[in-house]
Design an enzyme around this catalytic site. Structure first.
Site, mmCIF file in Angstrom:
data_model
loop_
_atom_site.group_PDB
_atom_site.id
_atom_site.type_symbol
_atom_site.label_atom_id
_atom_site.label_comp_id
_atom_site.label_asym_id
_atom_site.label_seq_id
_atom_site.Cartn_x
_atom_site.Cartn_y
_atom_site.Cartn_z
ATOM 1 N N ALA A 1 -4.702 7.562 -4.247
ATOM 2 C CA ALA A 1 -3.345 7.108 -4.566
ATOM 3 C C ALA A 1 -3.456 5.635 -4.949
ATOM 4 O O ALA A 1 -3.255 4.735 -4.129
ATOM 5 C CB ALA A 1 -2.435 7.299 -3.366
ATOM 6 N N SER B 1 0.843 -1.192 0.000
ATOM 7 C CA SER B 1 0.000 0.000 0.000
ATOM 8 C C SER B 1 0.879 1.242 0.000
ATOM 9 O O SER B 1 2.077 1.157 -0.305
ATOM 10 C CB SER B 1 -0.942 -0.033 1.210
ATOM 11 O OG SER B 1 -1.959 0.922 1.071
ATOM 12 N N ASN B 2 0.337 2.383 0.320
ATOM 13 C CA ASN B 2 1.120 3.629 0.348
ATOM 14 C C ASN B 2 0.614 4.522 1.480
ATOM 15 O O ASN B 2 -0.324 4.154 2.193
ATOM 16 C CB ASN B 2 1.035 4.340 -1.007
ATOM 17 C CG ASN B 2 -0.397 4.679 -1.373
ATOM 18 O OD1 ASN B 2 -1.051 5.475 -0.716
ATOM 19 N ND2 ASN B 2 -0.912 4.029 -2.414
ATOM 20 N N ARG B 3 1.225 5.694 1.625
ATOM 21 C CA ARG B 3 0.955 6.525 2.813
ATOM 22 C C ARG B 3 -0.223 7.484 2.656
ATOM 23 O O ARG B 3 -0.416 8.353 3.505
ATOM 24 C CB ARG B 3 2.222 7.301 3.174
ATOM 25 C CG ARG B 3 3.295 6.370 3.716
ATOM 26 C CD ARG B 3 4.632 7.050 3.813
ATOM 27 N NE ARG B 3 4.571 8.296 4.563
ATOM 28 C CZ ARG B 3 5.573 9.147 4.670
ATOM 29 N NH1 ARG B 3 6.716 8.883 4.068
ATOM 30 N NH2 ARG B 3 5.434 10.245 5.372
ATOM 31 N N SER B 4 -1.009 7.348 1.614
ATOM 32 C CA SER B 4 -2.144 8.267 1.444
ATOM 33 C C SER B 4 -3.100 8.168 2.635
ATOM 34 O O SER B 4 -3.498 7.074 3.039
ATOM 35 C CB SER B 4 -2.896 7.905 0.159
ATOM 36 O OG SER B 4 -4.123 8.592 0.122
#
Ligand code: CTP
Length: 216
Positions: free
Chosen positions: A88, A21-24
């Site tokens: 994102a 995943s990502n930091r959004s």
């Protein structure tokens, strides 16, 4: 107007207990949804997993993976005037999802990734809704944002500069540059996401009306 707004990250499963995943945080997309409702618009909010309460009057569609977001966007744009792609969405996903938990071993593990489908690029070129993309950049912001505006076939591209850690992905404040097809650009200087969202909704509506002349 009928807005479809995407927000937050996607999660791409590796095995039954792990994901990429990502930091959004989803804060920007949720702020735009609130601002659009405040301004009297209808909102469908397509959200990845976030820790935020959706605005009361939004219709929330919860998704997890980029494939689920892809399907939800294609369904929602059948009846919309404006699509704001603030999410994102993953660029890559594991090429294979292990059915069972991958066990730990004393050697390197190579994870093969395959490109995830690009939602913006998949939209029809001829359409009756206005499309806004978001460009998260750490360098050469204008150059990259203008390139994305063209390759992703958007009507507007909102760029935020992630090189300053104080106004990055998870923070409450940002500064943005907005690029349009007619080569115009506009800057909204550093402010809370709530204030930026209100400005963006005004700019989006003014520009959408110019393009969607048959509808408005
Ligand atoms: N986007 C999309 N589908 C994807 C990935 C991104 O529709 N699979 C959209 C995002 O919602 C955003 C825009 O594309 O509106 C730009 O996303 P960004 O992450 O800045 O660009 P990428 O295409 O991922 O390019 P790069 O990571 O190389 O900067």
């Amino acid at each position: 107007m009928k807005f479809v707004i995407t927000a937050g990250p996607t999660r791409e499963p590796i095995d039954p207990v792990r994901f990429l995943s990502n930091r959004s945080s989803g804060k920007m997309g949720y702020a735009i949804a609130s601002a659009a409702i405040e301004a009297g618009h209808e909102v469908v909010l397509i959200s990845g997993p976030v820790n935020l309460a959706p605005p009361a009057d939004a219709r929330l569609v919860s998704v997890i993976t980029s494939d689920e977001m892809y399907a939800a966007v294609h369904q929602a744009v059948r009846d919309c005037d404006v699509l704001v792609m603030c999410a994102a969405v993953a660029d890559y996903k594991p090429a294979r999802v292990a059915k069972q938990k991958i066990k730990k071993r004393d050697e390197k593990l190579l994870l093969q990734l395959a490109p995830a489908r690009d939602i913006l690029k998949s939209l029809p070129r001829s359409r009756d809704f206005f499309v806004i993309g978001f460009a998260a950049e750490t360098n050469d912001v204008e150059e990259h944002a203008r390139a994305k505006l063209a390759t992703k076939n958007c009507d507007m591209m909102v760029a935020n500069d992630l090189s300053d850690p104080e106004i990055g992905m998870e923070s409450d404040e940002i500064a943005v540059m907005i690029f349009s097809r007619n080569a115009e650009s506009e800057r909204i200087s550093r402010a809370s996401k709530k204030i930026i969202a209100r400005e963006l909704v005004k700019i989006i509506c003014a520009n959408a009306k110019k393009v969607l002349t048959k509808k408005f």
